[in-house]
Design an enzyme around this catalytic site. Structure first.
Site, PDB file in Angstrom:
ATOM      1  N   ASP A  21      40.447  33.855  45.058  1.00 57.35           N
ATOM      2  CA  ASP A  21      41.346  34.612  45.919  1.00 57.35           C
ATOM      3  C   ASP A  21      42.306  33.793  46.753  1.00 57.35           C
ATOM      4  O   ASP A  21      41.995  32.680  46.947  1.00 57.35           O
ATOM      5  CB  ASP A  21      40.159  35.535  46.596  1.00 57.35           C
ATOM      6  CG  ASP A  21      41.048  36.727  47.422  1.00 57.35           C
ATOM      7  OD1 ASP A  21      42.447  37.075  46.683  1.00 57.35           O
ATOM      8  OD2 ASP A  21      40.731  37.114  48.230  1.00 57.35           O
ATOM      9  N   GLY A  22      43.342  34.283  46.842  1.00 52.75           N
ATOM     10  CA  GLY A  22      44.402  33.838  47.782  1.00 52.75           C
ATOM     11  C   GLY A  22      45.709  32.999  47.181  1.00 52.75           C
ATOM     12  O   GLY A  22      46.500  32.643  47.735  1.00 52.75           O
ATOM     13  N   HIS A  38      49.499  32.668  41.037  1.00 52.69           N
ATOM     14  CA  HIS A  38      48.542  32.740  39.928  1.00 52.69           C
ATOM     15  C   HIS A  38      48.654  31.728  38.927  1.00 52.69           C
ATOM     16  O   HIS A  38      47.555  31.232  38.594  1.00 52.69           O
ATOM     17  CB  HIS A  38      48.739  34.140  39.081  1.00 52.69           C
ATOM     18  CG  HIS A  38      48.608  35.515  40.040  1.00 52.69           C
ATOM     19  ND1 HIS A  38      47.390  35.626  40.900  1.00 52.69           N
ATOM     20  CD2 HIS A  38      49.302  36.614  40.330  1.00 52.69           C
ATOM     21  CE1 HIS A  38      47.482  36.878  41.661  1.00 52.69           C
ATOM     22  NE2 HIS A  38      48.582  37.215  40.938  1.00 52.69           N
ATOM     23  N   LEU A 132      29.078  23.563  28.561  1.00 54.08           N
ATOM     24  CA  LEU A 132      29.446  24.331  29.598  1.00 54.08           C
ATOM     25  C   LEU A 132      29.650  25.815  29.408  1.00 54.08           C
ATOM     26  O   LEU A 132      30.454  26.137  28.200  1.00 54.08           O
ATOM     27  CB  LEU A 132      30.453  23.943  30.475  1.00 54.08           C
ATOM     28  CG  LEU A 132      31.095  24.924  31.420  1.00 54.08           C
ATOM     29  CD1 LEU A 132      30.224  24.986  32.753  1.00 54.08           C
ATOM     30  CD2 LEU A 132      32.430  24.558  32.063  1.00 54.08           C
TER      31      LEU A 132
HETATM   32  C1  IPE Z   1      39.100  40.010  43.910  1.00 57.56           C
HETATM   33  O1  IPE Z   1      40.320  39.644  44.943  1.00 57.56           O
HETATM   34  C2  IPE Z   1      39.209  40.071  42.699  1.00 57.56           C
HETATM   35  C3  IPE Z   1      39.650  38.798  41.906  1.00 57.56           C
HETATM   36  C4  IPE Z   1      39.693  37.562  42.569  1.00 57.56           C
HETATM   37  C5  IPE Z   1      39.906  38.957  40.627  1.00 57.56           C
HETATM   38  P1  IPE Z   1      40.959  40.697  45.189  1.00 57.56           P
HETATM   39  O2  IPE Z   1      42.251  40.239  45.996  1.00 57.56           O
HETATM   40  O3  IPE Z   1      41.479  41.751  44.179  1.00 57.56           O
HETATM   41  O4  IPE Z   1      40.009  41.668  46.339  1.00 57.56           O
HETATM   42  P2  IPE Z   1      40.169  42.408  47.498  1.00 57.56           P
HETATM   43  O5  IPE Z   1      41.142  43.565  47.130  1.00 57.56           O
HETATM   44  O6  IPE Z   1      41.098  41.659  48.690  1.00 57.56           O
HETATM   45  O7  IPE Z   1      38.836  42.930  48.004  1.00 57.56           O
HETATM   46  C1  IPE Z   2      43.376  36.538  43.397  1.00 58.65           C
HETATM   47  O1  IPE Z   2      44.578  36.138  44.307  1.00 58.65           O
HETATM   48  C2  IPE Z   2      44.101  36.699  41.995  1.00 58.65           C
HETATM   49  C3  IPE Z   2      43.814  38.105  41.571  1.00 58.65           C
HETATM   50  C4  IPE Z   2      43.240  38.984  42.064  1.00 58.65           C
HETATM   51  C5  IPE Z   2      44.210  38.271  40.335  1.00 58.65           C
HETATM   52  P1  IPE Z   2      45.342  37.283  44.944  1.00 58.65           P
HETATM   53  O2  IPE Z   2      46.476  37.769  44.184  1.00 58.65           O
HETATM   54  O3  IPE Z   2      44.458  38.630  45.264  1.00 58.65           O
HETATM   55  O4  IPE Z   2      46.012  36.795  46.317  1.00 58.65           O
HETATM   56  P2  IPE Z   2      45.908  37.254  47.748  1.00 58.65           P
HETATM   57  O5  IPE Z   2      44.539  38.014  48.067  1.00 58.65           O
HETATM   58  O6  IPE Z   2      47.074  38.308  47.919  1.00 58.65           O
HETATM   59  O7  IPE Z   2      46.206  35.966  48.476  1.00 58.65           O
HETATM   60 MG    MG Z   3      43.165  38.874  47.151  1.00 60.74          MG
END
Ligand code: IPE
Ligand code: IPE
Ligand code: MG
Length: 251
Positions: A21-22, A38, A132
């Site tokens: 995430d992030g 991404h 792995l």
């Molecule tokens: C969780 O991240 C899903 C993935 C990393 C694939 P999100 O960014 O979608 O989660 P929420 O919506 O903040 O909980």
């Molecule tokens: C996680 O990063 C990737 C996916 C959910 C596909 P995010 O796209 O959720 O990144 P933030 O949370 O908006 O920074």
């Molecule tokens: Mg996110």
């Protein structure tokens, strides 16, 4: 059961599950479109695969796209699907060379025919590899996983091959996506949020949780090593007392 609980306090996890995430925030901080995050995140995926191979961690599960991520703007969803497709195209030969077995968990029926075919081909190509197991959770949701397992059990009951009284937690677990793999020992979520977001719900029951504010594209081998060091300090009791665990490990 005993086998699923055999990792000792100071040992390496056998299975690490990560919520990547992030990415979006990483991109926005650079005044870039979310998709740039991404794309940058793919490099972290490569680094984590390399780290697991080097350390001898047997299974790495990565949350790539949740069953709720369809709620994002269609443009972002489309770009993510394309990224998944091109990543499969470009990375699978190398993964195979490294002895990585690739698996995809989640409801893949929602993906394009092309993506479904490419996933199946990648899984078939790498099925015999054992260095792995790399599990990509795509259109995955923990609730979906438990529901699809329940559906299989219900079908067996209806067909007369399963007695409802025989439905135990072990029997249900056997129908879940990661049934043949050890349960995750360590869960890592990057990006600062402290939630599970419908990732592996059943399987995380006794997993050690680790949250870091580092955004996924910035997460690297050193940050992973810190998470592993934190894991190594934890005493996993599985309901027992600390004294019992110390006695059993001969400490
Ligand atoms: C969780 O991240 C899903 C993935 C990393 C694939 P999100 O960014 O979608 O989660 P929420 O919506 O903040 O909980
Ligand atoms: C996680 O990063 C990737 C996916 C959910 C596909 P995010 O796209 O959720 O990144 P933030 O949370 O908006 O920074
Ligand atoms: Mg996110």
């Amino acid at each position: 059961m005993a086998d699923k609980e055999s990792s000792s306090p100071a040992s390496l996890p056998r299975h690490v599950a990560m919520i990547m995430d992030g990415n979006g925030r990483w991109a926005r901080r650079r005044f870039l479109p979310r998709f740039a995050g991404h794309k940058a995140g793919l490099e972290t995926v490569r680094a984590m695969v390399r780290a697991c191979l080097e350390k001898g961690i047997g299974t790495l599960t990565l949350f790539a796209f949740s069953s709720e991520n369809w709620r994002r703007p269609p443009e972002e969803v489309g770009l993510l699907m394309n990224l998944f497709l091109t990543a499969l195209e470009c990375e699978v030969a190398k993964l195979n060379e490294y002895g990585v077995q690739l698996r995809v968990i989640g409801d893949r029926s929602a993906f394009s025919e092309e993506l479904q075919a490419r996933i199946a081909a990648a899984e078939a190509l790498t099925a015999q590899n054992h260095a792995l197991v790399l599990v990509i959770a795509a259109n995955y949701g923990g609730r979906w996983d438990v529901s699809q397992a329940a559906r299989k059990l219900a079908a067996a009951v209806q067909a007369g091959t399963l007695d409802p009284a025989a439905i135990t937690s072990e029997r249900l677990a056997a129908e879940l996506s990661l049934a043949d793999l050890p349960e995750p020992d360590l869960f890592i979520r990057t990006g600062g949020e402290q939630r599970i977001s419908n990732f592996l719900l059943w399987q995380l029951a006794y997993t050690e949780l680790y949250f870091t504010p580092i955004l996924w594209p910035d997460f690297d081998a050193a940050a992973f090593a810190e998470a592993l060091a934190s894991f190594a300090t934890r005493q996993r009791r599985f309901g027992r007392t600390g004294e019992q665990v110390e006695q059993a490990s001969g400490a």
